[in-house]
Design a protein around this motif. Structure first.
Motif, short mmCIF file in Angstrom:
data_model
loop_
_atom_site.label_atom_id
_atom_site.label_comp_id
_atom_site.label_asym_id
_atom_site.label_seq_id
_atom_site.Cartn_x
_atom_site.Cartn_y
_atom_site.Cartn_z
N LYS A 188 -79.90 -68.84 46.38
CA LYS A 188 -81.24 -68.54 46.91
C LYS A 188 -81.85 -69.78 47.58
CE LYS A 188 -84.05 -66.38 44.12
NZ LYS A 188 -84.71 -66.01 42.85
N LYS A 189 -81.66 -70.93 46.95
CA LYS A 189 -82.17 -72.17 47.52
C LYS A 189 -81.51 -72.48 48.85
CE LYS A 189 -82.86 -77.06 46.37
NZ LYS A 189 -82.63 -78.12 45.36
N GLU A 190 -80.19 -72.28 48.92
CA GLU A 190 -79.46 -72.52 50.16
C GLU A 190 -79.88 -71.54 51.25
OE1 GLU A 190 -75.36 -72.31 49.06
OE2 GLU A 190 -75.31 -74.36 48.25
N MET A 191 -80.11 -70.30 50.87
CA MET A 191 -80.55 -69.29 51.84
C MET A 191 -81.89 -69.67 52.46
SD MET A 191 -78.82 -66.53 52.61
CE MET A 191 -77.32 -65.69 52.09
N ARG A 192 -82.82 -70.10 51.64
CA ARG A 192 -84.14 -70.48 52.16
C ARG A 192 -84.03 -71.70 53.08
NH1 ARG A 192 -85.72 -69.26 46.59
NH2 ARG A 192 -86.82 -67.25 46.58
N SER A 193 -83.16 -72.63 52.73
CA SER A 193 -82.96 -73.82 53.56
C SER A 193 -82.39 -73.43 54.92
CB SER A 193 -82.04 -74.80 52.85
OG SER A 193 -81.75 -75.91 53.67
N GLU A 194 -81.39 -72.54 54.92
CA GLU A 194 -80.78 -72.10 56.17
C GLU A 194 -81.75 -71.25 56.99
OE1 GLU A 194 -77.53 -73.27 57.06
OE2 GLU A 194 -78.28 -74.47 55.40
N ARG A 238 -84.91 -71.76 57.25
CA ARG A 238 -85.78 -72.70 57.97
C ARG A 238 -85.08 -73.26 59.21
NH1 ARG A 238 -87.45 -73.86 52.59
NH2 ARG A 238 -85.89 -75.50 52.33
N LYS A 239 -83.76 -73.40 59.13
CA LYS A 239 -83.00 -73.83 60.31
C LYS A 239 -83.13 -72.82 61.44
CE LYS A 239 -79.36 -76.58 58.05
NZ LYS A 239 -77.89 -76.69 57.83
N LEU A 276 -87.94 -71.54 67.55
CA LEU A 276 -89.00 -72.31 68.21
C LEU A 276 -88.45 -73.07 69.42
CD1 LEU A 276 -91.95 -73.17 68.13
CD2 LEU A 276 -91.31 -75.04 66.61
N LYS A 277 -87.28 -73.64 69.27
CA LYS A 277 -86.65 -74.39 70.36
C LYS A 277 -86.35 -73.48 71.55
CE LYS A 277 -82.73 -77.43 71.40
NZ LYS A 277 -81.50 -78.06 70.87
N ILE A 278 -85.79 -72.31 71.28
CA ILE A 278 -85.45 -71.36 72.35
C ILE A 278 -86.71 -70.89 73.06
CG2 ILE A 278 -84.53 -69.05 72.81
CD1 ILE A 278 -82.55 -69.53 70.49
N GLN A 279 -87.77 -70.61 72.31
CA GLN A 279 -89.01 -70.14 72.92
C GLN A 279 -89.65 -71.21 73.80
OE1 GLN A 279 -91.06 -68.87 69.35
NE2 GLN A 279 -90.45 -66.72 69.65
N ARG A 280 -89.55 -72.47 73.40
CA ARG A 280 -90.08 -73.56 74.24
C ARG A 280 -89.30 -73.66 75.55
NH1 ARG A 280 -90.68 -78.16 69.49
NH2 ARG A 280 -92.76 -77.53 68.74
N GLU A 281 -87.98 -73.53 75.46
CA GLU A 281 -87.15 -73.57 76.66
C GLU A 281 -87.46 -72.39 77.57
OE1 GLU A 281 -85.05 -75.93 77.74
OE2 GLU A 281 -85.74 -77.11 76.04
N GLU A 282 -87.75 -71.24 76.97
CA GLU A 282 -88.06 -70.05 77.77
C GLU A 282 -89.31 -70.26 78.61
OE1 GLU A 282 -89.48 -65.46 77.06
OE2 GLU A 282 -88.04 -66.31 75.64
N GLU A 283 -90.31 -70.95 78.07
CA GLU A 283 -91.53 -71.22 78.82
C GLU A 283 -91.23 -72.07 80.06
OE1 GLU A 283 -94.56 -69.94 78.40
OE2 GLU A 283 -93.62 -68.71 76.86
N LYS A 284 -90.32 -73.03 79.90
CA LYS A 284 -89.92 -73.86 81.04
C LYS A 284 -89.22 -73.03 82.11
CE LYS A 284 -89.26 -78.03 78.20
NZ LYS A 284 -88.26 -79.02 77.73
N ILE A 285 -88.34 -72.12 81.65
CA ILE A 285 -87.59 -71.28 82.59
C ILE A 285 -88.54 -70.34 83.33
CG2 ILE A 285 -85.76 -69.55 82.81
CD1 ILE A 285 -84.51 -70.75 80.27
N LYS A 286 -89.56 -69.84 82.64
CA LYS A 286 -90.54 -68.95 83.28
C LYS A 286 -91.22 -69.65 84.46
CE LYS A 286 -91.95 -65.97 79.44
NZ LYS A 286 -93.07 -65.66 78.50
N ARG A 311 -81.66 -61.78 67.76
CA ARG A 311 -80.56 -61.87 66.80
C ARG A 311 -80.91 -62.80 65.64
NH1 ARG A 311 -77.43 -61.93 71.62
NH2 ARG A 311 -77.14 -64.17 71.52
N LEU A 312 -81.60 -63.90 65.94
CA LEU A 312 -81.98 -64.84 64.88
C LEU A 312 -82.99 -64.21 63.92
CD1 LEU A 312 -82.24 -68.15 66.95
CD2 LEU A 312 -80.51 -67.56 65.25
N HIS A 313 -83.93 -63.44 64.47
CA HIS A 313 -84.88 -62.74 63.60
C HIS A 313 -84.15 -61.73 62.72
CE1 HIS A 313 -88.76 -64.34 64.66
NE2 HIS A 313 -88.55 -64.15 65.96
N THR A 314 -83.15 -61.05 63.29
CA THR A 314 -82.34 -60.11 62.51
C THR A 314 -81.60 -60.83 61.39
OG1 THR A 314 -82.04 -58.69 64.45
CG2 THR A 314 -80.48 -58.40 62.63
N SER A 315 -81.07 -62.01 61.72
CA SER A 315 -80.37 -62.81 60.71
C SER A 315 -81.31 -63.24 59.58
CB SER A 315 -79.73 -64.04 61.36
OG SER A 315 -78.77 -63.67 62.31
N LYS A 316 -82.53 -63.60 59.94
CA LYS A 316 -83.52 -63.98 58.92
C LYS A 316 -83.81 -62.80 57.99
CE LYS A 316 -87.28 -66.10 59.93
NZ LYS A 316 -87.36 -66.97 58.73
#
Length: 228
Positions: free
Chosen positions: A32-38, A40-41, A47-57, A88-93
């Motif tokens: 459970k601890k490892e799952m929560r840590s992953e 957060r990754k 967040l990184k992908i969404q920031r890049e998307e703003e630049k591409i827009k 896909r990342l939200h689905t994984s979460k």
């Protein structure tokens, strides 16, 4: 001791270490601890992908203003892919949260039965999580530990998911259309505002002229009164 003139070696017997299986509750808490840590990754990846998307827009809009349709569509495809990645990342979460809940149930059962039992739901979720970029190594190690603990059966790797290029093309075309429509609306709004501003300026100028005429009449009347 000797037998038939031969000397037997003096063998010392060491105590055999008893194997004690790990405590199921400790294992579940560790996972459970490892799952929560992953998880957060994955949040950081999103967040990184969404920031890049703003630049591409911004790049899409700049290309559209230049009339560079080819670059505009290339950038739009990147936006489409980045949004798919975020989905896909939200689905994984969500799958990770499901695994944590299932493990919580397993821990409750382990208190009664003393061991973990196989779970088809956890197996299905883990089979997908081991393919997620950035957390796959941790998930694979966890999968092996769960299999040894009797929580999972030996899993076969499914075929990697594929995404149709045609879907990306259609979505990219829609994204380009949205941007062009937005730019056209902004330009039309600017063109509509220009005549309105001209009318307001003319009205203000006319009002100032009327005020000047009123002052002239007032001055004339005052001069006439002074002569009386």
């Amino acid at each position: 001791a000797e037998a038939n003139g031969e000397r037997r070696p003096n063998v010392q017997h060491r105590p055999v270490a008893m194997f004690h299986p790990p405590d199921p509750r400790e294992q579940v808490n560790k996972w459970k601890k490892e799952m929560r840590s992953e998880s957060r990754k994955l949040d950081r990846q999103i967040l990184k992908i969404q920031r890049e998307e703003e630049k591409i827009k911004r790049s899409v809009k700049e290309a559209a203003k230049r009339g560079d349709t080819a670059s505009c569509k290339t950038y739009a495809k990147e936006i489409v892919r980045s949004r798919k990645a975020v989905t896909r990342l939200h689905t994984s979460k969500a799958q990770m949260n499901s695994v944590v809940m299932q493990m919580q149930n397993q821990m409750s059962q382990a208190k009664v039965m003393g061991t973990l039992t196989k779970s088809a739901d956890i197996m299905k979720a883990m089979n997908k999580l081991v393919k997620v970029e950035g957390i796959s190594e941790t998930m694979r190690n966890m999968e092996q530990e769960m299999t040894k603990a009797g929580l999972l059966e030996e899993m076969m790797d499914d075929a990697m998911e594929t995404f149709e290029d045609e879907d990306d093309e259609e979505a990219a075309d829609e994204e380009v259309s949205k941007v062009l429509s937005e730019i056209a609306t902004q330009q039309t709004g600017g063109m509509a505002a220009a005549p309105k501003q001209a009318v307001q300026a003319a009205a203000k100028e006319e009002e100032e002229e009327e005020d000047e005429e009123s002052l002239d009449l007032l001055r004339a009347r005052l001069a006439a009164l002074e002569q009386c």
